[in-house]
Enzyme design. Sequence first.
Site, PDB file in Angstrom:
ATOM      1  N   ASP A  35       0.916  -1.269  -0.659  1.00  0.00           N
ATOM      2  CA  ASP A  35      -0.356  -0.001  -0.145  1.00  0.00           C
ATOM      3  C   ASP A  35       0.530   1.467   0.334  1.00  0.00           C
ATOM      4  O   ASP A  35       2.237   1.288   0.545  1.00  0.00           O
ATOM      5  CB  ASP A  35      -0.773   0.192   1.109  1.00  0.00           C
ATOM      6  N   ASN A  83     -11.023  -1.884  -5.458  1.00  0.00           N
ATOM      7  CA  ASN A  83     -10.565  -0.709  -5.746  1.00  0.00           C
ATOM      8  C   ASN A  83     -10.848  -0.702  -7.231  1.00  0.00           C
ATOM      9  O   ASN A  83     -10.470   0.089  -8.097  1.00  0.00           O
ATOM     10  CB  ASN A  83      -8.781  -1.591  -6.317  1.00  0.00           C
TER      11      ASN A  83
HETATM   12  C1  IPE Z   1      -5.343  -2.670   0.070  1.00  0.00           C
HETATM   13  O1  IPE Z   1      -5.237  -1.192   0.123  1.00  0.00           O
HETATM   14  C2  IPE Z   1      -5.257  -3.409  -1.737  1.00  0.00           C
HETATM   15  C3  IPE Z   1      -4.387  -3.601  -1.706  1.00  0.00           C
HETATM   16  C4  IPE Z   1      -2.997  -3.195  -1.203  1.00  0.00           C
HETATM   17  C5  IPE Z   1      -4.745  -3.974  -3.298  1.00  0.00           C
HETATM   18  P1  IPE Z   1      -6.172  -0.023  -0.531  1.00  0.00           P
HETATM   19  O2  IPE Z   1      -5.881   0.594  -0.492  1.00  0.00           O
HETATM   20  O3  IPE Z   1      -7.211  -0.469  -1.183  1.00  0.00           O
HETATM   21  O4  IPE Z   1      -6.656  -0.504   1.098  1.00  0.00           O
HETATM   22  P2  IPE Z   1      -7.473   1.151   1.575  1.00  0.00           P
HETATM   23  O5  IPE Z   1      -8.973   1.374   1.149  1.00  0.00           O
HETATM   24  O6  IPE Z   1      -6.635   2.107   2.380  1.00  0.00           O
HETATM   25  O7  IPE Z   1      -8.268   0.379   3.064  1.00  0.00           O
HETATM   26  C1  IPE Z   2      -1.871   0.019  -3.349  1.00  0.00           C
HETATM   27  O1  IPE Z   2      -1.301   1.732  -3.391  1.00  0.00           O
HETATM   28  C2  IPE Z   2      -1.713  -0.105  -4.979  1.00  0.00           C
HETATM   29  C3  IPE Z   2      -2.715  -0.360  -4.871  1.00  0.00           C
HETATM   30  C4  IPE Z   2      -4.369  -0.433  -3.980  1.00  0.00           C
HETATM   31  C5  IPE Z   2      -3.834  -1.572  -5.944  1.00  0.00           C
HETATM   32  P1  IPE Z   2      -2.073   2.759  -3.239  1.00  0.00           P
HETATM   33  O2  IPE Z   2      -2.830   3.229  -4.529  1.00  0.00           O
HETATM   34  O3  IPE Z   2      -3.576   1.845  -2.383  1.00  0.00           O
HETATM   35  O4  IPE Z   2      -2.441   4.099  -2.635  1.00  0.00           O
HETATM   36  P2  IPE Z   2      -2.392   4.749  -1.962  1.00  0.00           P
HETATM   37  O5  IPE Z   2      -3.005   4.270  -0.418  1.00  0.00           O
HETATM   38  O6  IPE Z   2      -3.598   5.845  -2.653  1.00  0.00           O
HETATM   39  O7  IPE Z   2      -1.377   6.248  -1.163  1.00  0.00           O
HETATM   40 MG    MG Z   3      -3.912   2.389  -0.653  1.00  0.00          MG
END
Ligand code: IPE
Ligand code: IPE
Ligand code: MG
Length: 255
Positions: A35, A83
């Site tokens: 993340d 997502n």
């Molecule tokens: C969790 O991250 C999903 C992945 C890393 C693929 P998110 O960024 O989607 O989670 P939330 O929304 O912060 O809980």
């Molecule tokens: C994790 O990074 C990747 C996925 C969830 C696909 P994020 O895209 O959630 O990055 P932040 O949490 O918005 O910084």
């Molecule tokens: Mg995230």
Amino acid sequence: MFQKWLKIPKAELLHKRIERIKSMDIPSHIAIIMDGNGRWAKKRSLPRIAGHHEGMKVVRKITMLANDLHVDTLTLYAFSTENWKRPKDEVNYLMKLPEQFLDVYLPELVENNVQVRMIGIKEQIPNHTLRAVEKAIADTKENTGMVLNFALNYGSRLEILNAIKSIIKDAKNGIINENDLTDELFSQYLMTKDFHDPDLLIRTSGEIRLSNFMLWQIAYTELWFTDVLWPDFNEQLFLDAIEQYQKRSRRFGGI
Ligand code: IPE
Ligand code: IPE
Ligand code: MG
């Protein structure tokens, strides 16, 4: 002059650290919630997809190290069932990433005896993405080294609901009955049926939550969190997590 003499090269120090860690209990299944890609990009005034692109290089680095450590399974949470809520452009880019990653790194994975696998709901995933992942699975099928398991369009609640539906169906058809239903049998209805439960879960970016990841499987998993954003994650931090794991006492409810 002595200083120069005493200086041990960085690579050698890393090698020594890896050897020390290897001589102790290595978590057999490590799962990572990768993340913080978006925030990494934002900090640099770049589009969010630049963070996803950068994160791919870290996937490669950590995969190679985990394989070297003889980790049995490395599960990477790449895309959740939630997502899809993101802007279309970002979703499209995320669905291109597996191809981009495999285009560059599949030969290296094959060479290093890594087996590619996937968990997740296949139906919604675009064909081009699925084809790339399925090709990688087929090309690495005979490999015997670490399993690199991508959680792509994965969501734990949906996984559990689907398991319950299948169980009801099997019960109706007389394949199983109520008394057969144990912890082990339930696990066999999950998408993770071929893997044992994670020993260690790592989440980057400072969020202390599971975000619908392996809710059933994680019952006794050791959790490790870092504020570091995924594109900044590195070998040393991965080793920190494993070292921390090696210091913990897992009791599973016992004493
Ligand atoms: C969790 O991250 C999903 C992945 C890393 C693929 P998110 O960024 O989607 O989670 P939330 O929304 O912060 O809980
Ligand atoms: C994790 O990074 C990747 C996925 C969830 C696909 P994020 O895209 O959630 O990055 P932040 O949490 O918005 O910084
Ligand atoms: Mg995230």
